[in-house]
Design an enzyme around this catalytic site. Structure first.
Site, short mmCIF file in Angstrom:
data_model
loop_
_atom_site.label_atom_id
_atom_site.label_comp_id
_atom_site.label_asym_id
_atom_site.label_seq_id
_atom_site.Cartn_x
_atom_site.Cartn_y
_atom_site.Cartn_z
N SER A 130 0.82 -1.21 0.00
CA SER A 130 0.00 0.00 0.00
C SER A 130 0.85 1.25 0.00
O SER A 130 0.37 2.33 -0.30
CB SER A 130 -0.86 0.04 1.26
N HIS A 164 -2.22 -2.97 -6.51
CA HIS A 164 -2.78 -2.69 -5.19
C HIS A 164 -4.30 -2.80 -5.20
O HIS A 164 -4.99 -1.98 -5.80
CB HIS A 164 -2.33 -1.28 -4.74
N GLU A 218 -4.96 -0.29 -8.15
CA GLU A 218 -3.95 0.69 -8.56
C GLU A 218 -2.79 -0.09 -9.20
O GLU A 218 -2.23 -1.00 -8.58
CB GLU A 218 -3.45 1.49 -7.36
N ASN A 226 -4.49 5.69 -0.76
CA ASN A 226 -4.06 5.82 0.63
C ASN A 226 -3.47 7.20 0.95
O ASN A 226 -3.51 7.63 2.11
CB ASN A 226 -3.08 4.72 1.01
N1 CAA Z 1 -18.08 -11.83 -3.52
C1 CAA Z 1 -18.71 -10.98 -4.34
N2 CAA Z 1 -19.57 -10.05 -3.93
C2 CAA Z 1 -19.81 -10.00 -2.62
C3 CAA Z 1 -19.20 -10.87 -1.70
C4 CAA Z 1 -18.29 -11.81 -2.22
N3 CAA Z 1 -17.60 -12.65 -1.43
N4 CAA Z 1 -19.64 -10.56 -0.46
C5 CAA Z 1 -20.47 -9.51 -0.61
N5 CAA Z 1 -20.58 -9.19 -1.90
C6 CAA Z 1 -21.33 -8.09 -2.50
C7 CAA Z 1 -22.78 -8.09 -2.04
O1 CAA Z 1 -23.54 -8.96 -2.82
C8 CAA Z 1 -23.14 -6.64 -2.26
O2 CAA Z 1 -23.34 -6.41 -3.67
P1 CAA Z 1 -24.66 -5.67 -4.21
O3 CAA Z 1 -24.60 -4.29 -3.61
O4 CAA Z 1 -24.51 -5.72 -5.70
O5 CAA Z 1 -25.78 -6.49 -3.68
C9 CAA Z 1 -21.87 -5.88 -1.87
O6 CAA Z 1 -20.82 -6.84 -2.03
C10 CAA Z 1 -21.88 -5.37 -0.45
O7 CAA Z 1 -21.94 -6.50 0.42
P2 CAA Z 1 -22.84 -6.66 1.72
O8 CAA Z 1 -24.25 -6.27 1.45
O9 CAA Z 1 -22.60 -8.00 2.29
O10 CAA Z 1 -22.18 -5.71 2.76
P3 CAA Z 1 -22.35 -4.19 3.01
O11 CAA Z 1 -23.36 -3.54 2.16
O12 CAA Z 1 -22.46 -4.10 4.49
O13 CAA Z 1 -20.93 -3.64 2.54
C11 CAA Z 1 -18.59 -3.36 2.53
C12 CAA Z 1 -19.74 -4.08 3.16
C13 CAA Z 1 -18.41 -3.82 1.08
C14 CAA Z 1 -17.34 -3.72 3.33
C15 CAA Z 1 -18.90 -1.83 2.55
O14 CAA Z 1 -19.17 -1.43 3.85
C16 CAA Z 1 -17.75 -1.02 2.02
O15 CAA Z 1 -17.56 -0.90 0.81
N6 CAA Z 1 -16.98 -0.42 2.94
C17 CAA Z 1 -15.83 0.40 2.58
C18 CAA Z 1 -14.64 -0.49 2.36
C19 CAA Z 1 -13.44 0.30 1.95
O16 CAA Z 1 -13.40 1.52 1.90
N7 CAA Z 1 -12.38 -0.45 1.65
C20 CAA Z 1 -11.14 0.13 1.23
C21 CAA Z 1 -10.20 0.05 2.37
S1 CAA Z 1 -8.63 0.72 1.92
C22 CAA Z 1 -7.79 -0.61 1.36
O17 CAA Z 1 -8.21 -1.72 1.34
C23 CAA Z 1 -6.44 -0.33 0.83
C24 CAA Z 1 -5.37 -0.23 1.76
O18 CAA Z 1 -4.26 -0.29 1.31
C25 CAA Z 1 -5.55 0.00 3.18
#
Ligand code: CAA
Length: 302
Positions: A138, A159, A171, A210
């Site tokens: 990251s 990434h 990325e 990030n």
């Molecule tokens: N495979 C495919 N799709 C899946 C899945 C899987 N295993 N599990 C869930 N999904 C899908 C669901 O079907 C749903 O899709 P639809 O909207 O089309 O129905 C979607 O993913 C959302 O899933 P959920 O309904 O189960 O969960 P949610 O609505 O509570 O969302 C979340 C959970 C996706 C984590 C959401 O809260 C989110 O996007 N949060 C932000 C996450 C974020 O910002 N991540 C980046 C972090 S930074 C990083 O990672 C980089 C770094 O270097 C630190």
């Protein structure tokens, strides 16, 4: 896609075409490694995961099975699709098993000496001189990982975002030594094989996401640390007031507090900006093993 960063490597370095990449290696099977393995196996690729211990592999297999179970429940894949995906993934504890891989994705914790060691070994064991060696780092400089190999033109950053099976962005990070064809093939693999969206980023700590996200998470932790507002209030403010899917403290817990601290440190080392400095509370939580969701305790209990 954004403009490609400058690269000095020759354009003629041979690499396999994206669709021809059938054998993928994933180093590490924590949250990100298991997620990357799932994404590649769901795209029909033969995936070999290497982790340093049997216990790590068992935990990683559990993550993969739970996530695919979730995907079936959400209607994203069929039960047969789940079985086929699991059958495409094999596990090993020795990096030497990667000898026939065409693409390797490294996804171990943000500890530079460990990553350097892995890239040095990958350089020795991956037999195909055209294979692409990618890091999911990251914030660490990709060029240092590239220089640990004798094929820096084949090394770049890919990434992904957590949860990798759900979030569409990758990325594609070129170092000054990454070959143009490596960059192009890796981006094609991301978009055409994995069905994700790619943006090109230069080899600068934090890349695009990030560099913007971490100062925000650090600011939320400082607000909490100062006692200005509790965790729910801070998170509700951002979910309800800005329509973010989750608030910053819940997101820090999802990413892993050790990972947040490691990225913030790397950003601080690169830019010396106070907005990147790791808040004392975050350091103490990491010291105490309170790492967020993966350890069961962070700003919330799981
Ligand atoms: N495979 C495919 N799709 C899946 C899945 C899987 N295993 N599990 C869930 N999904 C899908 C669901 O079907 C749903 O899709 P639809 O909207 O089309 O129905 C979607 O993913 C959302 O899933 P959920 O309904 O189960 O969960 P949610 O609505 O509570 O969302 C979340 C959970 C996706 C984590 C959401 O809260 C989110 O996007 N949060 C932000 C996450 C974020 O910002 N991540 C980046 C972090 S930074 C990083 O990672 C980089 C770094 O270097 C630190």
């Amino acid at each position: 896609m954004t403009t490609a960063p400058p690269t000095t490597a020759p354009a003629s370095v041979p690499v396999p075409a994206a669709q021809a990449i059938q054998r993928v290696g994933v180093v590490g099977c924590g949250v990100m490694g298991a997620g990357l393995a799932e994404v590649c196996a769901r795209a029909g690729r033969d995936v070999l995961i290497v982790s340093s211990s049997e216990a790590g592999l068992t935990r990683g297999r559990g993550r993969l099975e739970r996530s695919l179970g979730n995907a079936v429940r959400k209607g994203k894949i069929s039960e047969a699709g789940r079985e086929e995906t699991l059958a495409r993934v094999t596990y090993a504890t020795d990096l030497g098993s990667f000898h026939d891989r065409q693409l390797v994705l490294e996804a171990v914790p943000e500890h530079e000496p460990t990553k350097l060691d892995i890239f040095q070994t990958l350089d020795k064991v991956v037999e195909d001189p055209d294979a692409i060696l990618a890091s999911n780092t990251s914030a660490l400089p990709v060029i240092r990982l590239a220089r640990a190999t004798r094929r820096p033109e084949h090394v770049l950053g890919l990434h992904f975002f957590n949860p990798a099976p759900v979030l569409p962005l990758v990325e594609v990070v070129s170092s000054l030594l990454t070959g143009e064809r490596t960059r192009r093939t890796a981006a094609e693999f991301v978009t055409e094989v994995l069905g994700k969206q790619a943006i090109h980023a230069g080899d600068r700590s934090g890349f695009v996401v990030n560099a913007l996200l971490i100062p925000y998470l650090v600011a939320a932790i400082r607000m909490y640390e100062a006692g200005y507002a509790d965790a729910r209030t801070i998170d509700n403010a951002m979910t309800l007031g800005c329509s973010h899917p989750m608030g910053p403290l819940a997101l820090a817990d999802l990413i892993g507090l050790d990972t947040v601290a490691a990225i913030a440190s790397a950003l601080y080392e690169e830019f010396k900006e106070p907005t990147h400095a790791v808040p004392p509370m975050l350091s103490r939580m990491v010291d105490g093993g309170l790492l967020g969701r993966k350890s069961g305790e962070g700003f919330y209990s799981y």
